[in-house]
Design a protein around this motif. Structure first.
Motif, PDB file in Angstrom:
ATOM      1  N   GLU A  50     108.053  70.523 -21.835  1.00  0.00           N
ATOM      2  CA  GLU A  50     107.094  71.020 -22.818  1.00  0.00           C
ATOM      3  C   GLU A  50     106.214  69.881 -23.338  1.00  0.00           C
ATOM      4  O   GLU A  50     105.002  70.039 -23.522  1.00  0.00           O
ATOM      5  N   VAL A  51     106.830  68.720 -23.583  1.00  0.00           N
ATOM      6  CA  VAL A  51     106.070  67.562 -24.044  1.00  0.00           C
ATOM      7  C   VAL A  51     105.003  67.189 -23.027  1.00  0.00           C
ATOM      8  O   VAL A  51     103.856  66.901 -23.368  1.00  0.00           O
ATOM      9  N   ALA A  52     105.374  67.215 -21.746  1.00  0.00           N
ATOM     10  CA  ALA A  52     104.440  66.838 -20.675  1.00  0.00           C
ATOM     11  C   ALA A  52     103.206  67.735 -20.646  1.00  0.00           C
ATOM     12  O   ALA A  52     102.090  67.276 -20.367  1.00  0.00           O
ATOM     13  N   HIS A  82     108.722  75.791 -28.234  1.00  0.00           N
ATOM     14  CA  HIS A  82     108.649  74.740 -27.222  1.00  0.00           C
ATOM     15  C   HIS A  82     109.853  73.800 -27.246  1.00  0.00           C
ATOM     16  O   HIS A  82     109.896  72.858 -26.460  1.00  0.00           O
ATOM     17  N   VAL A  83     110.820  74.016 -28.153  1.00  0.00           N
ATOM     18  CA  VAL A  83     111.958  73.099 -28.246  1.00  0.00           C
ATOM     19  C   VAL A  83     113.134  73.612 -27.418  1.00  0.00           C
ATOM     20  O   VAL A  83     113.205  74.783 -27.065  1.00  0.00           O
ATOM     21  N   GLY A 104     119.076  73.839 -33.702  1.00  0.00           N
ATOM     22  CA  GLY A 104     119.131  72.417 -34.022  1.00  0.00           C
ATOM     23  C   GLY A 104     117.831  71.923 -34.631  1.00  0.00           C
ATOM     24  O   GLY A 104     117.836  71.120 -35.578  1.00  0.00           O
ATOM     25  N   PHE A 105     116.714  72.419 -34.110  1.00  0.00           N
ATOM     26  CA  PHE A 105     115.420  72.022 -34.647  1.00  0.00           C
ATOM     27  C   PHE A 105     115.246  72.529 -36.079  1.00  0.00           C
ATOM     28  O   PHE A 105     114.799  71.788 -36.962  1.00  0.00           O
ATOM     29  N   LYS A 155     110.995  82.064 -24.403  1.00  0.00           N
ATOM     30  CA  LYS A 155     111.261  81.172 -25.536  1.00  0.00           C
ATOM     31  C   LYS A 155     110.653  81.685 -26.835  1.00  0.00           C
ATOM     32  O   LYS A 155     110.855  81.074 -27.887  1.00  0.00           O
ATOM     33  N   PHE A 156     109.894  82.773 -26.772  1.00  0.00           N
ATOM     34  CA  PHE A 156     109.356  83.340 -28.000  1.00  0.00           C
ATOM     35  C   PHE A 156     110.508  83.821 -28.884  1.00  0.00           C
ATOM     36  O   PHE A 156     111.587  84.147 -28.399  1.00  0.00           O
TER      37      PHE A 156
END
Length: 247
Positions: free
Chosen positions: A12-14, A140-141, A146-147, A196-197
């Protein structure tokens, strides 16, 4: 301490690293966020003013409040918060976003503490904030609970967390995946993963488990006729935003 990575999804970061240079182009890959931003800011400012008893007609109504913008990107939310007087820290896991954000803030005459850091690393340093923004990031995590727990840890007691995301249903698939990525091409294909929604009920459960009390939620609805976004008390079917307070 080694950088915490339990909630960061490198893939996701990429995606956002690849788009970093376009953050401030209103007609570029982040056009949807530029269109959505006035609606987001309306909600954010109203909730902060209500929680901390601030007068939005004052020159710098958020003076004295410390705010963390997680997943700050190029600073689309960090900059207006700084203009309203908040002391702003902007953090992003995508390293290439930070120089873009720093340069734009400097050109705008704003002092914002931008960091290439995970939320977990900031929490581990013992830093605490009055307000945490986590807008369009939980989908996106790698570990949503945890987030959310980390966001709660970063708040002072009585602090306010504002979190927005996308509902998971057939309509959101058609609007956010098929419509935004394939038909309108507002976003590169693959920007979002529908699986992931997060539904509002799921998000409220995450918030409660993190030790926060959900105090408000509203939909953010796009009108294809006026080409504008607005807040809705009833329609949370696609984009929505929540406010919660640390106990």
């Amino acid at each position: 301490m080694a950088q915490a990575t339990n909630t960061i999804d490198p893939a996701e970061v990429a995606k956002f690293e690849a788009m970093a240079a376009e953050w401030w182009d209103p007609n570029g890959k982040f056009k949807p966020l530029h269109m959505l931003n006035p609606c987001r800011l309306d909600y954010i400012t109203q909730q902060i003013a209500a929680q901390f008893g601030r007068d939005l007609t004052a020159p710098r109504p958020f003076e004295g409040l410390r705010l963390l913008d997680i997943g700050c990107g190029g600073g689309l939310l960090s900059e207006p918060m700084a203009r309203l007087g908040a002391t702003v820290v902007g953090a992003d896991a995508a390293e290439r976003n930070i120089p873009v954000a720093k340069l734009h803030a400097e050109q705008s005459g704003l002092e914002i503490d931008y960091r290439h850091m995970a939320a977990e690393d900031i929490a581990a340093k013992g830093e605490r904030f009055d307000i945490v923004l986590a807008m369009e990031i939980i989908e996106h995590v790698a570990d949503p609970q945890g987030f959310t727990d980390t966001c709660a840890e970063l708040l002072n007691p009585g602090g306010l967390m504002l979190m927005s995301t996308l509902n998971r249903n057939a309509k959101s698939y058609m609007m956010a995946i098929i419509g935004a990525e394939h038909v309108m091409r507002w976003l590169p294909k693959g920007t979002h993963e529908w699986s992931k929604f997060v539904t509002p009920d799921e998000l409220f459960e995450l918030i409660g488990k993190a030790g926060l009390d959900a105090v408000d939620r509203k939909g953010m609805v796009f009108n294809p006729i006026t080409w504008r976004w607005s807040l809705s008390d009833r329609d949370l079917s696609v984009n929505y935003v929540t406010a919660s307070v640390k106990r």
